[in-house]
Each structure stands twice: as structure tokens, then as C-alpha cells.
Design a protein around this motif. Structure first.
Motif, short mmCIF file in Angstrom:
data_model
loop_
_atom_site.label_atom_id
_atom_site.label_comp_id
_atom_site.label_asym_id
_atom_site.label_seq_id
_atom_site.Cartn_x
_atom_site.Cartn_y
_atom_site.Cartn_z
N LEU A 30 0.84 -1.20 0.00
CA LEU A 30 0.00 0.00 0.00
C LEU A 30 0.88 1.26 0.00
O LEU A 30 0.66 2.18 -0.80
CB LEU A 30 -0.91 -0.02 1.24
N GLY A 33 2.79 1.48 -3.28
CA GLY A 33 1.81 1.75 -4.34
C GLY A 33 1.37 3.21 -4.30
O GLY A 33 1.27 3.86 -5.35
N LEU A 36 3.89 5.45 -5.81
CA LEU A 36 3.85 5.41 -7.28
C LEU A 36 2.63 6.17 -7.81
O LEU A 36 2.67 6.75 -8.90
CB LEU A 36 3.78 3.95 -7.76
N PHE A 56 7.20 -4.53 -6.39
CA PHE A 56 7.08 -5.82 -7.07
C PHE A 56 7.75 -6.94 -6.25
O PHE A 56 7.19 -8.04 -6.13
CB PHE A 56 7.68 -5.73 -8.48
N ALA A 59 5.57 -7.97 -3.48
CA ALA A 59 4.47 -8.80 -3.97
C ALA A 59 4.93 -10.25 -4.10
O ALA A 59 4.23 -11.18 -3.66
CB ALA A 59 3.97 -8.26 -5.31
N TRP A 62 5.49 -11.75 -0.67
CA TRP A 62 4.17 -11.95 -0.04
C TRP A 62 3.59 -13.30 -0.48
O TRP A 62 3.19 -14.11 0.36
CB TRP A 62 3.28 -10.79 -0.45
N LEU A 63 3.60 -13.54 -1.79
CA LEU A 63 3.01 -14.79 -2.30
C LEU A 63 3.80 -16.01 -1.81
O LEU A 63 3.22 -17.02 -1.41
CB LEU A 63 2.95 -14.76 -3.83
N PHE A 124 -5.53 -8.39 -7.14
CA PHE A 124 -4.30 -7.58 -7.08
C PHE A 124 -3.18 -8.32 -7.80
O PHE A 124 -2.40 -7.74 -8.54
CB PHE A 124 -3.88 -7.36 -5.63
N GLY A 128 -1.60 -6.93 -11.01
CA GLY A 128 -0.21 -6.51 -10.79
C GLY A 128 0.76 -7.20 -11.75
O GLY A 128 1.63 -6.57 -12.34
N PHE A 129 0.55 -8.51 -11.94
CA PHE A 129 1.46 -9.22 -12.85
C PHE A 129 1.23 -8.79 -14.30
O PHE A 129 2.18 -8.71 -15.09
CB PHE A 129 1.34 -10.73 -12.67
N LEU A 131 0.38 -5.75 -15.14
CA LEU A 131 1.06 -4.45 -15.27
C LEU A 131 2.55 -4.67 -15.53
O LEU A 131 3.16 -4.01 -16.38
CB LEU A 131 0.91 -3.64 -13.97
N TRP A 132 3.10 -5.59 -14.79
CA TRP A 132 4.53 -5.88 -14.90
C TRP A 132 4.84 -6.49 -16.28
O TRP A 132 5.75 -6.06 -16.97
CB TRP A 132 4.91 -6.85 -13.79
C1 HEM Z 1 0.77 -9.49 -6.00
C2 HEM Z 1 0.42 -8.26 -5.73
C3 HEM Z 1 0.82 -7.03 -6.54
C4 HEM Z 1 1.58 -6.91 -7.67
C5 HEM Z 1 2.25 -8.03 -8.49
C6 HEM Z 1 1.64 -5.51 -7.99
C7 HEM Z 1 2.32 -4.97 -9.08
C8 HEM Z 1 2.30 -3.66 -9.46
C9 HEM Z 1 2.97 -3.10 -10.63
C10 HEM Z 1 3.84 -3.90 -11.61
C11 HEM Z 1 2.69 -1.78 -10.68
C12 HEM Z 1 3.12 -0.80 -11.76
C13 HEM Z 1 4.27 0.06 -11.30
C14 HEM Z 1 4.53 1.15 -12.33
O1 HEM Z 1 4.76 0.79 -13.48
O2 HEM Z 1 4.51 2.30 -11.97
C15 HEM Z 1 1.84 -1.48 -9.53
C16 HEM Z 1 1.37 -0.23 -9.23
C17 HEM Z 1 0.59 0.05 -8.13
N1 HEM Z 1 0.18 -0.83 -7.14
FE1 HEM Z 1 0.53 -2.81 -7.11
N2 HEM Z 1 0.93 -4.81 -7.05
C18 HEM Z 1 0.41 -5.70 -6.15
C19 HEM Z 1 -0.36 -5.43 -5.03
C20 HEM Z 1 -0.74 -4.17 -4.65
C21 HEM Z 1 -1.48 -3.84 -3.45
C22 HEM Z 1 -1.89 -4.87 -2.39
C23 HEM Z 1 -1.70 -2.49 -3.47
C24 HEM Z 1 -2.41 -1.59 -2.48
C25 HEM Z 1 -3.06 -2.00 -1.43
C26 HEM Z 1 -1.12 -1.97 -4.69
C27 HEM Z 1 -1.15 -0.65 -5.09
C28 HEM Z 1 -0.59 -0.14 -6.23
C29 HEM Z 1 -0.72 1.23 -6.65
C30 HEM Z 1 -1.50 2.33 -5.93
C31 HEM Z 1 0.04 1.36 -7.84
C32 HEM Z 1 0.23 2.64 -8.67
C33 HEM Z 1 -0.71 2.58 -9.84
C34 HEM Z 1 -0.70 3.86 -10.66
O3 HEM Z 1 0.38 4.39 -10.95
O4 HEM Z 1 -1.83 4.31 -11.02
N3 HEM Z 1 -0.53 -3.01 -5.38
N4 HEM Z 1 1.61 -2.63 -8.80
#
Ligand code: HEM
Ligand code: HEM
Length: 202
Positions: A30, A33, A36, A56, A59, A62-63, A124, A128-129, A131-132
Motif C-alpha cells: 500500500l 503503491g 507510485l 514488485f 508482492a 508476499w506470495l 491484485f 499486478g502481474f 502491469l509488470w
Molecule cells: C501481487 C500483488 C501485486 C503486484 C504483483 C503488484 C504490481 C504492481 C505493478 C507492476 C505496478 C506498476 C508500477 C509502475 O509501473 O509504476 C503497480 C502499481 C501500483 N500498485 Fe501494485 N501490485 C500488487 C499489489 C498491490 C497492493 C496490495 C496495493 C495496495 C493496497 C497496490 C497498489 C498499487 C498502486 C496504488 C500502484 C500505482 C498505480 C498507478 O500508478 O496508477 N498493489 N503494482
């Protein structure tokens, strides 16, 4: 304390470890995130690539940690807990309509919270994966992925605030924290909030 009749055992070591592993990772995800996501925080912290790596890698950790706790812990107990969370009876339905009914080990609100937490963890992970991976292979880059990921964050935040209020502040329920830290709670508190569970367990 387990032998003290004034207390009942509420959470096993496996359940507590699972909860705190999940909660710790969630807070790091959180926080990173939000850095970012929010331009003001991004500018303040800088080093975006580093924060992305923290997000990342957390994440992944965590898993792996969740899988390890399940693999090495009391799986039979976890299956029992899952069944308790999954069972929704007439008392639960009435309780959700604000009619005071005795509750089992988890009240209907907790059952809903647990289901949402599990569903969100999955969503998520998938988003998330994606996005990556979408950064590496642009065919997998969809505008909706980031919308889903951000939307999940907003709803999770609301759930979390409610959860923390009940666990840390609200006088009638905050005794529950003892169960999630030491494993046991006062029998009279359990009788008041989870009567059917105490009656069943004797
Ligand atoms: C397995 C779990 C997760 C994975 C693999 C993951 C992966 C990612 C990736 C790859 C990005 C893009 C980063 C970028 O290019 O800027 C991202 C952004 C983000 N993640 Fe996650 N994430 C996970 C869980 C979470 C959780 C639990 C939260 C919040 C409670 C979260 C909140 C965010 C936020 C707020 C962003 C920014 C998005 C934006 O720029 O609009 N993520 N995450
Ligand atoms: C400092 C942070 C936290 C505290 C103090 C806390 C406290 C607690 C306590 C005391 C319980 C047991 C309630 C009972 O006796 O039945 C619980 C259960 C639970 N917690 Fe947390 N928790 C925290 C963070 C989190 C986070 C971040 C998540 C998920 C993202 C989470 C998800 C759950 C779930 C799904 C349950 C079982 C269902 C429920 O009781 O709602 N917790 N937590």
C-alpha cells in the motif's frame, strides 16, 4: 493461558502467522503503491525505479511467504477455518440486516471481509502481474488493468480503515486483538460476540 478457564483459544499459531504476514506485506504494498500513484509523494520520494522494485519484490515475497505458511503450517486447521468462514446460515443473514442473532466463530461481517480480502488478493495479483508483464510485452498492456489495480486499492483502503477501527479503537470489539496476538480471548467476551462458537467448543 490455554489451561485458564477464563480464556478460550481463538487463533492457532498458523492462523496468526498467516494474518500478520498478509497484513505486513499489504502495508508495504500500500505504501509503495501510494508513492507510485500520488504525484506529490512520487516527487517527494523520487527514485521511482527503486520504489517499483520494492513494490514488485514485496508482492513476490508476499506470495511465497503465504505459500510457505500454508505448506508448513497446520493445514487441517486452516481448512476448518475456511469452512467456518464459508458457512453462511440464517443467523448470519439476519445479523447482516442488523437483527441481533448469536454468531459463530466469525460474525457475518467478518465472513464478508475475509471473502473480499481473498478475492482482492487474487485480483491484485493478476492485475499486478499484468502491469509488470505489459511493460515487457506491449500486447498485454490494457488501460483497464491499472484502473482495476487502483480501484482495488481504494476499496481495500475503506475496508482497512473499518477493520482497524474495530480491532484497535471500538471498545466492544478491540479485545479481539488479544486473540490475534496471543491466540486466546476472554471467555465472557467470546460468549458475548461469538456465542454459537463457544457453545459448540464447550
Ligand atoms: C501481487 C500483488 C501485486 C503486484 C504483483 C503488484 C504490481 C504492481 C505493478 C507492476 C505496478 C506498476 C508500477 C509502475 O509501473 O509504476 C503497480 C502499481 C501500483 N500498485 Fe501494485 N501490485 C500488487 C499489489 C498491490 C497492493 C496490495 C496495493 C495496495 C493496497 C497496490 C497498489 C498499487 C498502486 C496504488 C500502484 C500505482 C498505480 C498507478 O500508478 O496508477 N498493489 N503494482
Ligand atoms: C495493524 C493492522 C491490523 C490489525 C491490528 C488487525 C487485527 C485483526 C484482528 C484482531 C483480527 C481477529 C478478529 C477476531 O477475533 O475474529 C483480524 C482478523 C482479520 N484480519 Fe486483520 N488486522 C490488521 C491488518 C489486516 C490487514 C492489512 C488485512 C488485509 C488486507 C487484514 C485482514 C483480516 C481478515 C480477513 C481477518 C479475518 C476476518 C475478520 O476478522 O474480519 N487484517 N485482524
Amino acid at each position: 493461558m490455554a489451561s485458564d478457564p477464563r480464556y478460550v483459544r481463538r487463533f492457532s499459531r498458523t492462523e496468526r502467522t498467516l494474518h500478520w504476514v498478509h497484513a505486513s506485506a499489504f502495508f508495504v504494498l500500500l505504501a509503495s503503491g501510494l508513492i507510485l500513484y500520488l504525484p506529490s509523494l512520487s516527487e517527494l520520494v523520487g527514485r521511482r525505479p527503486f520504489v517499483k522494485d520494492v513494490h514488485f519484490d514485496t508482492a513476490l515475497a508476499w506470495l511465497v511467504a503465504i505459500a510457505l505458511v500454508v505448506a508448513l503450517g497446520d493445514r487441517r486447521g486452516l481448512r476448518r477455518t475456511l469452512a467456518e468462514l464459508d458457512a453462511f446460515d440464517e443467523d448470519d443473514r439476519l445479523w447482516l440486516r442488523r437483527i441481533d442473532r448469536p454468531q459463530g466463530r466469525f460474525n457475518a461481517g467478518q465472513k464478508v471481509n475475509a471473502a473480499l480480502t481473498a478475492a482482492f488478493a487474487l485480483l491484485f495479483t493478476v492485475s499486478g502481474f499484468l502491469l509488470w508483464y505489459g511493460e515487457r510485452d506491449h500486447r498485454f498492456r490494457f488501460a483497464s488493468t491499472i484502473l482495476l489495480h487502483d480501484g482495488l486499492m481504494y476499496v481495500s483502503l475503506v475496508l482497512l480503515v473499518g477493520h482497524l477501527y474495530l480491532a484497535l479503537i471500538y471498545p466492544a470489539t478491540r479485545h479481539a486483538l488479544r486473540g490475534m496476538t496471543t491466540g486466546s480471548v476472554r471467555r465472557d467476551w467470546a460468549l458475548q460476540h461469538h456465542r454459537k462458537w463457544v457453545d459448540e467448543d464447550g
